[in-house]
Design a protein around this motif. Structure first.
Motif, PDB file in Angstrom:
ATOM      1  N   ALA A  77      45.273  30.158  50.252  1.00 26.70           N
ATOM      2  CA  ALA A  77      45.944  31.315  50.840  1.00 26.70           C
ATOM      3  C   ALA A  77      46.604  30.956  52.165  1.00 26.70           C
ATOM      4  CB  ALA A  77      44.948  32.457  51.041  1.00 26.70           C
ATOM      5  N   ARG A  78      45.997  30.031  52.894  1.00 24.72           N
ATOM      6  CA  ARG A  78      46.582  29.565  54.155  1.00 24.72           C
ATOM      7  C   ARG A  78      47.977  28.999  53.927  1.00 24.72           C
ATOM      8  NH1 ARG A  78      49.301  28.031  57.411  1.00 24.72           N
ATOM      9  NH2 ARG A  78      48.933  26.834  59.323  1.00 24.72           N
ATOM     10  N   HIS A  79      48.221  28.465  52.739  1.00 24.69           N
ATOM     11  CA  HIS A  79      49.529  27.904  52.401  1.00 24.69           C
ATOM     12  C   HIS A  79      50.375  28.860  51.560  1.00 24.69           C
ATOM     13  CE1 HIS A  79      47.361  24.258  53.619  1.00 24.69           C
ATOM     14  NE2 HIS A  79      48.540  23.738  53.842  1.00 24.69           N
ATOM     15  N   GLY A  80      49.951  30.119  51.511  1.00 27.03           N
ATOM     16  CA  GLY A  80      50.731  31.108  50.779  1.00 27.03           C
ATOM     17  C   GLY A  80      50.577  31.033  49.280  1.00 27.03           C
ATOM     18  N   VAL A  81      49.490  30.433  48.801  1.00 28.29           N
ATOM     19  CA  VAL A  81      49.283  30.256  47.359  1.00 28.29           C
ATOM     20  C   VAL A  81      48.200  31.204  46.873  1.00 28.29           C
ATOM     21  CG1 VAL A  81      48.695  28.628  45.523  1.00 28.29           C
ATOM     22  CG2 VAL A  81      49.940  27.823  47.547  1.00 28.29           C
ATOM     23  N   PRO A  82      48.519  32.167  46.001  1.00 26.95           N
ATOM     24  CA  PRO A  82      47.498  33.070  45.459  1.00 26.95           C
ATOM     25  C   PRO A  82      46.655  32.369  44.396  1.00 26.95           C
ATOM     26  CG  PRO A  82      49.616  33.541  44.451  1.00 26.95           C
ATOM     27  CD  PRO A  82      49.874  32.488  45.503  1.00 26.95           C
ATOM     28  N   VAL A 136      44.255  32.722  40.834  1.00 29.16           N
ATOM     29  CA  VAL A 136      43.831  33.472  39.656  1.00 29.16           C
ATOM     30  C   VAL A 136      42.420  32.998  39.324  1.00 29.16           C
ATOM     31  CG1 VAL A 136      44.319  34.100  37.268  1.00 29.16           C
ATOM     32  CG2 VAL A 136      46.213  33.565  38.820  1.00 29.16           C
ATOM     33  N   ALA A 137      41.469  33.923  39.291  1.00 28.96           N
ATOM     34  CA  ALA A 137      40.066  33.544  39.088  1.00 28.96           C
ATOM     35  C   ALA A 137      39.361  34.598  38.254  1.00 28.96           C
ATOM     36  CB  ALA A 137      39.363  33.386  40.436  1.00 28.96           C
ATOM     37  N   TYR A 138      38.150  34.266  37.837  1.00 31.23           N
ATOM     38  CA  TYR A 138      37.306  35.252  37.165  1.00 31.23           C
ATOM     39  C   TYR A 138      36.628  36.129  38.218  1.00 31.23           C
ATOM     40  CZ  TYR A 138      37.711  32.777  32.687  1.00 31.23           C
ATOM     41  OH  TYR A 138      38.178  32.216  31.526  1.00 31.23           O
ATOM     42  N   ASP A 139      36.341  37.357  37.833  1.00 30.30           N
ATOM     43  CA  ASP A 139      35.729  38.335  38.735  1.00 30.30           C
ATOM     44  C   ASP A 139      34.219  38.096  38.786  1.00 30.30           C
ATOM     45  OD1 ASP A 139      35.099  40.459  40.310  1.00 30.30           O
ATOM     46  OD2 ASP A 139      35.666  42.013  38.869  1.00 30.30           O
ATOM     47  N   ILE A 140      33.808  37.125  39.608  1.00 29.46           N
ATOM     48  CA  ILE A 140      32.398  36.765  39.711  1.00 29.46           C
ATOM     49  C   ILE A 140      31.949  36.852  41.169  1.00 29.46           C
ATOM     50  CG2 ILE A 140      32.471  35.245  37.699  1.00 29.46           C
ATOM     51  CD1 ILE A 140      32.573  32.863  39.696  1.00 29.46           C
ATOM     52  N   TYR A 141      30.628  36.886  41.356  1.00 28.61           N
ATOM     53  CA  TYR A 141      30.102  36.892  42.723  1.00 28.61           C
ATOM     54  C   TYR A 141      30.550  35.609  43.414  1.00 28.61           C
ATOM     55  CZ  TYR A 141      26.506  33.302  41.968  1.00 28.61           C
ATOM     56  OH  TYR A 141      25.849  32.118  41.735  1.00 28.61           O
ATOM     57  N   GLY A 142      30.778  35.676  44.708  1.00 27.04           N
ATOM     58  CA  GLY A 142      31.249  34.515  45.447  1.00 27.04           C
ATOM     59  C   GLY A 142      32.754  34.461  45.559  1.00 27.04           C
ATOM     60  N   LEU A 143      33.459  35.124  44.643  1.00 22.73           N
ATOM     61  CA  LEU A 143      34.925  35.161  44.713  1.00 22.73           C
ATOM     62  C   LEU A 143      35.450  36.561  45.016  1.00 22.73           C
ATOM     63  CD1 LEU A 143      35.941  32.764  41.791  1.00 22.73           C
ATOM     64  CD2 LEU A 143      35.853  32.299  44.245  1.00 22.73           C
ATOM     65  N   ARG A 144      34.630  37.570  44.746  1.00 21.82           N
ATOM     66  CA  ARG A 144      35.074  38.934  45.070  1.00 21.82           C
ATOM     67  C   ARG A 144      35.265  39.112  46.568  1.00 21.82           C
ATOM     68  NH1 ARG A 144      30.451  40.281  41.683  1.00 21.82           N
ATOM     69  NH2 ARG A 144      31.152  40.367  39.511  1.00 21.82           N
ATOM     70  N   GLY A 145      34.524  38.321  47.343  1.00 23.35           N
ATOM     71  CA  GLY A 145      34.647  38.435  48.798  1.00 23.35           C
ATOM     72  C   GLY A 145      35.795  37.648  49.381  1.00 23.35           C
ATOM     73  N   THR A 146      36.406  36.776  48.594  1.00 23.25           N
ATOM     74  CA  THR A 146      37.511  35.959  49.108  1.00 23.25           C
ATOM     75  C   THR A 146      38.849  36.310  48.464  1.00 23.25           C
ATOM     76  OG1 THR A 146      36.865  34.241  47.505  1.00 23.25           O
ATOM     77  CG2 THR A 146      36.095  33.980  49.760  1.00 23.25           C
ATOM     78  N   LEU A 174      41.194  39.592  47.219  1.00 26.23           N
ATOM     79  CA  LEU A 174      41.484  41.012  47.059  1.00 26.23           C
ATOM     80  C   LEU A 174      42.388  41.136  45.840  1.00 26.23           C
ATOM     81  CD1 LEU A 174      42.186  42.077  50.764  1.00 26.23           C
ATOM     82  CD2 LEU A 174      40.065  42.342  49.449  1.00 26.23           C
ATOM     83  N   ASP A 175      41.851  41.693  44.763  1.00 26.94           N
ATOM     84  CA  ASP A 175      42.569  41.723  43.498  1.00 26.94           C
ATOM     85  C   ASP A 175      43.927  42.406  43.629  1.00 26.94           C
ATOM     86  OD1 ASP A 175      42.950  41.264  40.782  1.00 26.94           O
ATOM     87  OD2 ASP A 175      42.029  43.178  40.204  1.00 26.94           O
ATOM     88  N   LYS A 176      44.945  41.694  43.176  1.00 31.65           N
ATOM     89  CA  LYS A 176      46.338  42.140  43.177  1.00 31.65           C
ATOM     90  C   LYS A 176      46.941  42.217  44.580  1.00 31.65           C
ATOM     91  CE  LYS A 176      45.850  44.796  38.895  1.00 31.65           C
ATOM     92  NZ  LYS A 176      44.422  44.496  38.712  1.00 31.65           N
ATOM     93  N   GLU A 177      46.211  41.704  45.576  1.00 35.42           N
ATOM     94  CA  GLU A 177      46.764  41.626  46.933  1.00 35.42           C
ATOM     95  C   GLU A 177      46.846  40.176  47.400  1.00 35.42           C
ATOM     96  OE1 GLU A 177      45.193  44.307  49.887  1.00 35.42           O
ATOM     97  OE2 GLU A 177      44.515  45.710  48.354  1.00 35.42           O
ATOM     98  N   THR A 178      45.713  39.498  47.413  1.00 36.03           N
ATOM     99  CA  THR A 178      45.723  38.088  47.814  1.00 36.03           C
ATOM    100  C   THR A 178      45.484  37.156  46.636  1.00 36.03           C
ATOM    101  OG1 THR A 178      43.345  38.087  48.289  1.00 36.03           O
ATOM    102  CG2 THR A 178      44.840  38.698  50.085  1.00 36.03           C
ATOM    103  N   GLY A 179      45.258  37.740  45.473  1.00 36.85           N
ATOM    104  CA  GLY A 179      45.034  36.959  44.266  1.00 36.85           C
ATOM    105  C   GLY A 179      44.804  37.885  43.097  1.00 36.85           C
TER     106      GLY A 179
END
Length: 298
Positions: free
Chosen positions: A250-255, A257-267, A269-274
């Protein structure tokens, strides 16, 4: 690594002890070396970040009662993807660490909530430092080297950055690759990271047959160079502690695509940052990637 460590302005000392990620007889020798080192250093505080080292530190605490404070940093649960007795065994180890070590930390709020929900600990026995992470995220890197204004004539650059193993979802990454290839999509996939489970053999034929569609780089020190020339980061992990790779991309402007699992929900924001797909649903994941590729350049 040692070279980077030596460049730091610090009073710390680095002692290297080889210990493999997978269980082996070599672990016993590593444990002996670690305990001998600890006896010579006589530390007042020990902090571990892997289950193996937590076991060794627990042994150390038994050998040096009332002289050393030992804590463990949870960075992702290997048992989250297991079933049956294997899951029970590894989950029991985590419960033991919480019960018998002096304190417990974890590298993300989502992971903390997961551990509590699974009965490994309660809210009073585990903490998250700040908003999460264990080693921090470097944000003062150079700006992206590439203009992200995408043209229809350009291939969409997809990136995977991480260890090559089943827990990281490499099979799903390759599934997406083959689907995009079959549908004639204009894209290029770059895979960056060390091969831990022979995954190179699974996509070696693609490297020969489609050199303009897939590139394998292996381990590199500066992953940021690849973020800077990518459009999407693909992450199909079965488990994550914090997901630092998401923040770095994200620091480089790259969104991502991941699975909705614990550990990634906090990093993410669905449809905003990824974008988050239903856990382990390949079709749902592929649909998101395909839709994003279709929308690029608009």
């Amino acid at each position: 690594d040692k070279q980077t460590f030596e460049l730091c302005d610090t009073n710390a000392e680095l002692h290297h002890i080889d210990i493999a990620r997978r269980p082996s007889f070599g672990d016993l020798f590593a444990m002996i070396r670690y305990v001998k080192l600890a006896y010579s250093l006589k530390p007042r505080l020990v902090l571990t970040i892997t289950p193996k080292m937590a076991l060794i530190a627990l042994a150390l605490k038994l050998c040096l009662p009332n002289t050393v404070v030992v804590g463990h940093y949870f960075t992702g649960q290997v048992w989250a993807e297991y079933t049956g007795l294997k899951r029970i065994f590894y989950k029991s180890l985590d419960k033991m660490f919480v019960r018998f070590l002096d304190f417990s930390l974890c590298d993300g709020i989502g992971q903390r909530d997961f551990l509590i929900s699974q009965g490994v600990c309660d809210c009073s026995s585990i903490s998250v430092l700040g908003s999460g992470s264990i080693a921090g995220v470097v944000i003062n890197r150079d700006q992206p080297m590439r203009d992200f204004g995408h043209k229809h004539s350009d291939p969409v650059h997809l990136l995977y950055a991480g260890r090559l193993n089943a827990a990281k979802g490499l099979d799903d990454i390759l599934y997406v690759f083959e689907r995009l290839l079959a549908e004639g999509v204009h894209f290029k996939l770059t895979i960056v990271g060390p091969d831990e489970q022979g995954y190179y053999q699974k996509f070696k034929k693609f490297l020969t047959e489609y050199p303009d569609r897939i590139v394998y780089v292996g381990y590199v020190d500066a992953v940021s160079n690849f973020y800077a020339v990518s459009d999407l980061l693909l992450l199909c992990s079965r488990r994550e502690g914090f997901g630092s790779v998401v923040i770095e991309a994200a620091r480089h402007g790259v969104p991502t695509v991941a699975y909705d699992i614990y550990g990634l929900r906090g990093t993410i924001l669905d449809k905003e940052t990824g974008f988050l797909a239903a856990p382990f649903d390949r079709e749902a994941y592929y649909s998101i990637v395909r839709r994003l590729i279709n929308n690029y350049g608009e």
